[in-house]
Motif scaffolding. Structure first.
Motif, short mmCIF file in Angstrom:
data_model
loop_
_atom_site.label_atom_id
_atom_site.label_comp_id
_atom_site.label_asym_id
_atom_site.label_seq_id
_atom_site.Cartn_x
_atom_site.Cartn_y
_atom_site.Cartn_z
N LYS A 66 0.83 -1.20 0.00
CA LYS A 66 0.00 0.00 0.00
C LYS A 66 0.87 1.25 0.00
CE LYS A 66 -3.99 2.10 2.23
NZ LYS A 66 -4.99 2.00 3.35
N GLY A 67 0.58 2.12 -0.95
CA GLY A 67 1.31 3.38 -1.06
C GLY A 67 2.61 3.27 -1.83
N ALA A 68 3.05 2.04 -2.14
CA ALA A 68 4.34 1.87 -2.82
C ALA A 68 4.21 1.28 -4.21
CB ALA A 68 5.26 1.00 -1.97
N GLY A 69 3.06 0.69 -4.55
CA GLY A 69 2.91 0.19 -5.90
C GLY A 69 2.54 -1.28 -5.96
N THR A 70 2.35 -1.76 -7.18
CA THR A 70 1.90 -3.12 -7.45
C THR A 70 2.73 -3.72 -8.58
OG1 THR A 70 -0.36 -2.58 -6.77
CG2 THR A 70 -0.08 -4.54 -8.12
N THR A 71 3.02 -5.00 -8.45
CA THR A 71 3.70 -5.74 -9.51
C THR A 71 2.89 -6.98 -9.85
OG1 THR A 71 5.91 -4.99 -8.86
CG2 THR A 71 5.78 -7.01 -10.16
N VAL A 72 2.58 -7.14 -11.12
CA VAL A 72 1.92 -8.36 -11.61
C VAL A 72 2.96 -9.16 -12.37
CG1 VAL A 72 0.06 -9.31 -13.01
CG2 VAL A 72 -0.28 -7.15 -11.80
N SER A 73 3.19 -10.39 -11.93
CA SER A 73 4.22 -11.24 -12.51
C SER A 73 3.56 -12.37 -13.29
CB SER A 73 5.12 -11.81 -11.41
OG SER A 73 6.13 -12.63 -11.95
N ILE A 74 3.98 -12.52 -14.55
CA ILE A 74 3.44 -13.56 -15.43
C ILE A 74 4.57 -14.51 -15.80
CG2 ILE A 74 2.33 -14.02 -17.65
CD1 ILE A 74 1.22 -11.17 -17.54
N ARG A 75 4.34 -15.79 -15.58
CA ARG A 75 5.34 -16.82 -15.90
C ARG A 75 4.79 -17.67 -17.04
NH1 ARG A 75 9.65 -19.16 -13.19
NH2 ARG A 75 10.06 -21.35 -13.63
N LEU A 76 5.54 -17.74 -18.14
CA LEU A 76 5.07 -18.40 -19.36
C LEU A 76 6.10 -19.38 -19.88
CD1 LEU A 76 3.80 -15.22 -21.21
CD2 LEU A 76 2.33 -17.03 -20.36
N PRO A 77 5.63 -20.46 -20.55
CA PRO A 77 6.58 -21.34 -21.26
C PRO A 77 7.13 -20.62 -22.48
CG PRO A 77 4.34 -21.99 -21.75
CD PRO A 77 4.24 -20.92 -20.69
N LEU A 78 8.35 -20.96 -22.88
CA LEU A 78 8.98 -20.29 -24.01
C LEU A 78 8.30 -20.63 -25.33
CD1 LEU A 78 12.78 -20.59 -23.16
CD2 LEU A 78 11.27 -18.63 -22.84
N THR A 79 7.70 -21.80 -25.43
CA THR A 79 7.08 -22.20 -26.68
C THR A 79 5.87 -23.07 -26.40
OG1 THR A 79 7.40 -23.39 -28.77
CG2 THR A 79 8.62 -24.20 -26.86
N LEU A 80 4.92 -23.09 -27.34
CA LEU A 80 3.74 -23.93 -27.22
C LEU A 80 3.87 -25.22 -28.03
CD1 LEU A 80 0.98 -21.20 -27.60
CD2 LEU A 80 1.99 -22.08 -25.50
N ALA A 81 4.93 -25.36 -28.79
CA ALA A 81 5.07 -26.50 -29.69
C ALA A 81 5.70 -27.71 -29.01
CB ALA A 81 5.91 -26.11 -30.91
N ILE A 82 6.44 -27.48 -27.92
CA ILE A 82 7.10 -28.56 -27.20
C ILE A 82 6.72 -28.46 -25.73
CG2 ILE A 82 9.34 -29.47 -26.48
CD1 ILE A 82 10.48 -28.67 -29.10
N LEU A 83 6.50 -29.60 -25.11
CA LEU A 83 6.01 -29.63 -23.73
C LEU A 83 6.86 -30.58 -22.91
CD1 LEU A 83 3.58 -28.93 -21.75
CD2 LEU A 83 2.59 -31.08 -22.53
N ASP A 84 7.27 -30.15 -21.73
CA ASP A 84 7.90 -31.05 -20.76
C ASP A 84 6.77 -31.71 -19.97
OD1 ASP A 84 10.65 -30.66 -21.27
OD2 ASP A 84 10.52 -28.70 -20.33
N GLY A 85 6.68 -33.03 -20.04
CA GLY A 85 5.55 -33.70 -19.42
C GLY A 85 5.94 -34.88 -18.56
N MET A 86 5.01 -35.25 -17.68
CA MET A 86 5.14 -36.47 -16.87
C MET A 86 4.23 -37.53 -17.50
SD MET A 86 4.18 -37.17 -12.87
CE MET A 86 5.69 -36.45 -12.22
N LEU A 87 4.80 -38.68 -17.83
CA LEU A 87 4.03 -39.76 -18.44
C LEU A 87 3.42 -40.61 -17.33
CD1 LEU A 87 6.02 -38.84 -20.72
CD2 LEU A 87 5.89 -41.19 -21.58
#
Length: 652
Positions: free
Chosen positions: A500-521
Motif C-alpha cells: 500500500k502506497g508503494a505500488g503493485t507488480t503483476v508477474s506472469i510466468r510463461l513457457p517459451l514455446t507452445l510447440a514442445i512440452l515437458d511432461g510427466m508420463l
C-alpha cells in the motif's frame, strides 16, 4: 507485369515503417531522441509514399506527402516539433494504419479519420485547408534556368527491388522532364557482368521545381547511386554534368565497398509464417521417428550392432540440435509486444490527465511468436489498470511526497525454461482492508488470517473490483479473471505483489514455446497420458484412510492439512479399471486451484511434441492436445486447467 503480387511485401514493410515513425515521434516528444531520429522518421514516411505511388494507393500517397512536408521542415531546422505538431503527426500515423488496412482488405476508407489527419497537418503547416494532397506553391530555391540531374544507379539498387522508372515518373509529376539515357560505360558483350549496372540517366527539369522535391525523389536510393544536381542557365545544352562540379552539386556516392559491406550485413529474409510452421511440424515428425528408432534399438545386441548404435546416438544429438535451431526460427524478441505500449501509455496519460514515465527492460528476451500474439491482450489490460487505477494523479502524488510523474515498468527475463514478464507501477498499491471488505460483501470464502498473497488472489474472482469509480478504460480487478484464464491457457501462471502506497507488480510466468512440452508420463487404464510438468506439484501414494467421500459422490484426498478434490482419470475418460481408492495420486495446480489426479503408475518424464487434437479429430473435454510416443502410440495431454475449472463449477 502484375505488381499486385508485391502488395503483401508493401503492406508489411509499410507497417514496419509506421512502427518506426511512431517510436521516433514518441522519442522526439520525450526528449530521448538523437540527431538521426528525425531523419529516420522522414525516410520511413518517404518510403511509404514511394511504395503507395507505385501501387496506385492515392489516399496514402497524398497523406504521406503532407506528412513528409512537415517532417522535412523539421529536419531542415525550419520548424521545431512541439507537442502539438507531434500530436498531429501521430494522428496522421493512425490514419495511415487505417488506410493500409483498407487497401489491404479492400474496405472503405474511414473518411472522417482521414479528414482529421489532413486538417491537423494543414494547421501545423500554417496554411488554409486546400483539400487533401494539395501542396504549397514551389518556393524559390531553384536557379533562374533549369535543373540538370545526373543519375547513375549502383547494382544494389536493382537487386533491392527499386525501380528507376518510378523515380522518373515522380520527377515528371513536377514539370516537363527531358531524359537522355547514357551508355558510355557499356563494355563489349563478352565482358559484360550480368550483375553490374551500365546505364545512367541525364535529366532536365524546369527551374521552378523546388530543389527539395528533386532530392526527395532520390531520398530512398541515395546510398545506392551516384547523383549530381546542378542549376544551369536556360540556354545550356543538354550534356552530361562535368566531373568534379562544385557549388550547387550534391553527390551521394558511398562507393562500391560501402555498398557491398551493407549488402553483406543485411542477412535477413522474409518468410511466411505458414512455411515456418510447416518446417516445425516436419521437424516434430522427425523427432518422433528418431524416438521410435531409439526405442527399437534398445533391443539390439550392443556388441554385434556397435556401429549402428553409434550412428543412432549421433542421429539423436543431431536431431536435438536441429529441433532447437528450428524452434529458434519462431522465437521473437518480446519487444514485439512491448513496442505498442509507449503510444498507448502516452494517450492514456493525456486522457486521464496524469504524468507517466514508461520504462522497459529485457526487450531482447525471446519468446515463441504464438505466445507473444496471445499475451498482448492480457498485457494491455494490466497496463490500463496500472495507469487508470494504480497510479495517482500528479496532485495526489505530490501530497504523498512522491514525484508527480508516475513510473510504469515492463520487464522480461528468462528463468529456466520459462519467461517471466512483470508489469510494475509505483502507485497507490492494493488496499488489503478494502479487498477483504469487498470479499465479505460478496460472500467469498477467505481463510482465517489470510496472507497478502491470498488476499491479492481474491481480485481474480470474476467481476471483483474495489474501484470507487469504474471507467471505460479499466477497473482494478475487473477482468482480472479473464487475464488469469488467458495466461493459464498458455500454460502460464500469474501472481500479484503489492504494498500500500508503494505500488503493485503483476508477474506472469510463461513457457517459451507452445510447440514442445515437458511432461510427466502416467499410465491410466492401460493408456498413457501426459501431465504438463509445470502444473505438477507432487506425486504420492495415499493411504486408504486419506480418501473421503462426501455427498455420496465427490471424493477428497487429504494431503497433509488440506483436502483436495480427487479425480479418477480412468472414469473421467471412460477407461476400464476405475478404482474406489487411489493407487497413486499426482497433485496438479492450475489457475490458483489444486486437485489430485488418480493414476495407475508413473512412467517418467519426457519432452513431447504437441499436436492439435481439435484440428485433427475433435475437442475432448479435459484434453488439451496429443503427442506420439516412441513406440508409435498416441498419448493424450491432460488439460489440468480444464479439469480444475470443471471441479470449481461442480463445487459451485
Amino acid at each position: 507485369m502484375d505488381i499486385s503480387r508485391f502488395h503483401a511485401a508493401f503492406f508489411e514493410e509499410s507497417r514496419e515503417n509506421l512502427d518506426a515513425m511512431e517510436a521516433g515521434l514518441l522519442a522526439l516528444e520525450s526528449g530521448t531522441a538523437d540527431g538521426e531520429t528525425i531523419h529516420v522518421v522522414f525516410r520511413a514516411a518517404h518510403s511509404i509514399k514511394g511504395g503507395a505511388a507505385t501501387f496506385g494507393f492515392t489516399a496514402i500517397t497524398q497523406l504521406t506527402h503532407q506528412l513528409e512536408t512537415l517532417l522535412d521542415e523539421a529536419r531542415g531546422g525550419g520548424r521545431r516539433l512541439d507537442a502539438a505538431a507531434i500530436g498531429a503527426l501521430l494522428v496522421a500515423v493512425d490514419a495511415l494504419r487505417g488506410l493500409l488496412a483498407a487497401a489491404e482488405h479492400r474496405d472503405a476508407i474511414d473518411e472522417p479519420a482521414l479528414a482529421r489527419a489532413h486538417a491537423g497537418l494543414e494547421r501545423m503547416l500554417g496554411r488554409a485547408a486546400a483539400g487533401p494532397g494539395k501542396s504549397a506553391a514551389p518556393t524559390g530555391d531553384a536557379g533562374p534556368g533549369r535543373w540538370r540531374i545526373g543519375f547513375t544507379p549502383a547494382p544494389t539498387l536493382f537487386t533491392s527491388g527499386n525501380d528507376p522508372l518510378r523515380i522518373l515518373r515522380e520527377l515528371a509529376g513536377h514539370g516537363e522532364l527531358d531524359v537522355a539515357c547514357l551508355d558510355a560505360r557499356l563494355p563489349a558483350f563478352a565482358e559484360m557482368d550480368p550483375f553490374e549496372a551500365y546505364l545512367a540517366w541525364d535529366l532536365m527539369l524546369p527551374g521552378t521545381v523546388p530543389r527539395k522535391a528533386i532530392e526527395d525523389a532520390f531520398a530512398w536510393v541515395e546510398d545506392e547511386c551516384e547523383l549530381a544536381i546542378e542549376a544551369v542557365p536556360e540556354t545550356s545544352a543538354l550534356a552530361p554534368p562535368p566531373a568534379g562540379t562544385a557549388g550547387n552539386v550534391v553527390a551521394f556516392d558511398r562507393g562500391g565497398d560501402a555498398r557491398a559491406a551493407r549488402g553483406d550485413a543485411d542477412g535477413s529474409i522474409r518468410v511466411a509464417v505458414a512455411k515456418v510452421d510447416a518446417l516445425i511440424n516436419l521437424v516434430g515428425e522427425l523427432v518422433i521417428t528418431q524416438a521410435m528408432l531409439r526405442q527399437r534399438s534398445a533391443q539390439l545386441d550392443p556388441v554385434a550392432n556397435e556401429a549402428l548404435l553409434a550412428g543412432l546416438e549421433q542421429l539423436d544429438r543431431n536431431t536435438r540440435d536441429l529441433q532447437e535451431a528450428v524452434m529458434g526460427v519462431r522465437m521473437l524478441p518480446v519487444e514485439f509486444a512491448f513496442s505498442r505500449f509507449p503510444r498507448m501509455v502516452r494517450d492514456l496519460a493525456a486522457r486521464l490527465d496524469k504524468k507517466v514515465r514508461l520504462r522497459t527492460h529485457g526487450e531482447g528476451t525471446e519468446l515463441d511468436k504464438g505466445v507473444i500474439e496471445k499475451i498482448v491482450d492480457p498485457l494491455v489490460h494490466l497496463v490500463r489498470n496500472a495507469i487508470d487505477h494504480g497510479l495517482e494523479s500528479p496532485q495526489q502524488r505530490r501530497e504523498a511526497g512522491k514525484d508527480e510523474t508516475g513510473t510504469l515498468t515492463l520487464s522480461a527475463a528468462h528463468q529456466g525454461g520459462h519467461i517471466v514478464i512483470e508489469i510494475s507501477d509505483d502507485g497507490r498499491g492494493l488496499d488489503r482492508d478494502k479487498i477483504l471488505a469487498k470479499a465479505a460483501e460478496r460472500g467469498l470464502a477467505v481463510p482465517d488470517n489470510p496472507s497478502d498473497a491470498q488476499v491479492w488472489d481474491l481480485v481474480f474472482h470474476p467481476g471483483f473490483s474495489t474501484a470507487d469509480r469504474l471507467t471505460d478504460l479499466s477497473g482494478r480487478g475487473v477482468g482480472m479473471d479473464v487475464v488469469r484464464k488467458n495466461i493459464a491457457a498458455l500454460g502460464g501462471q500469474v501472481e500479484i505483489r503489492s504494498r500500500k502506497g508503494a505500488g503493485t507488480t503483476v508477474s506472469i510466468r510463461l513457457p517459451l514455446t507452445l510447440a514442445i512440452l515437458d511432461g510427466m508420463l502416467v499410465s491410466v487404464g492401460g493408456e498413457v497420458f501426459i501431465l504438463p510438468l509445470n502444473a505438477v506439484v507432487e506425486s504420492l501414494q495415499p493411504a486408504s484412510g486419506d480418501v473421503r467421500t462426501i455427498a455420496g459422490e465427490a471424493r477428497l484426498l487429504r494431503v497433509r492439512e488440506d483436502y483436495l478434490p480427487l479425480v479418477d482419470l480412468a472414469a473421467q475418460f471412460g477407461l476400464p479399471g476405475g478404482r474406489g481408492g487411489a493407487a497413486l495420486a499426482v497433485v496438479v495446480e492450475s489457475d490458483g486451484s489444486r486437485l489430485a489426479l488418480e493414476v495407475d503408475d508413473l512412467l517418467g518424464q519426457q519432452q513431447v511434441v504437441v499436436k492439435n487434437l481439435e484440428a485433427n479429430y475433435r475437442r475432448v473435454r479435459g484434453i488439451s492436445g496429443a503427442t506420439i510416443l516412441g513406440d508409435g502410440r498416441v498419448a493424450l495431454i491432460v488439460d489440468a486447467a480444464g479439469l480444475a475449472q470443471a471441479q470449481r463449477l461442480q463445487a459451485a
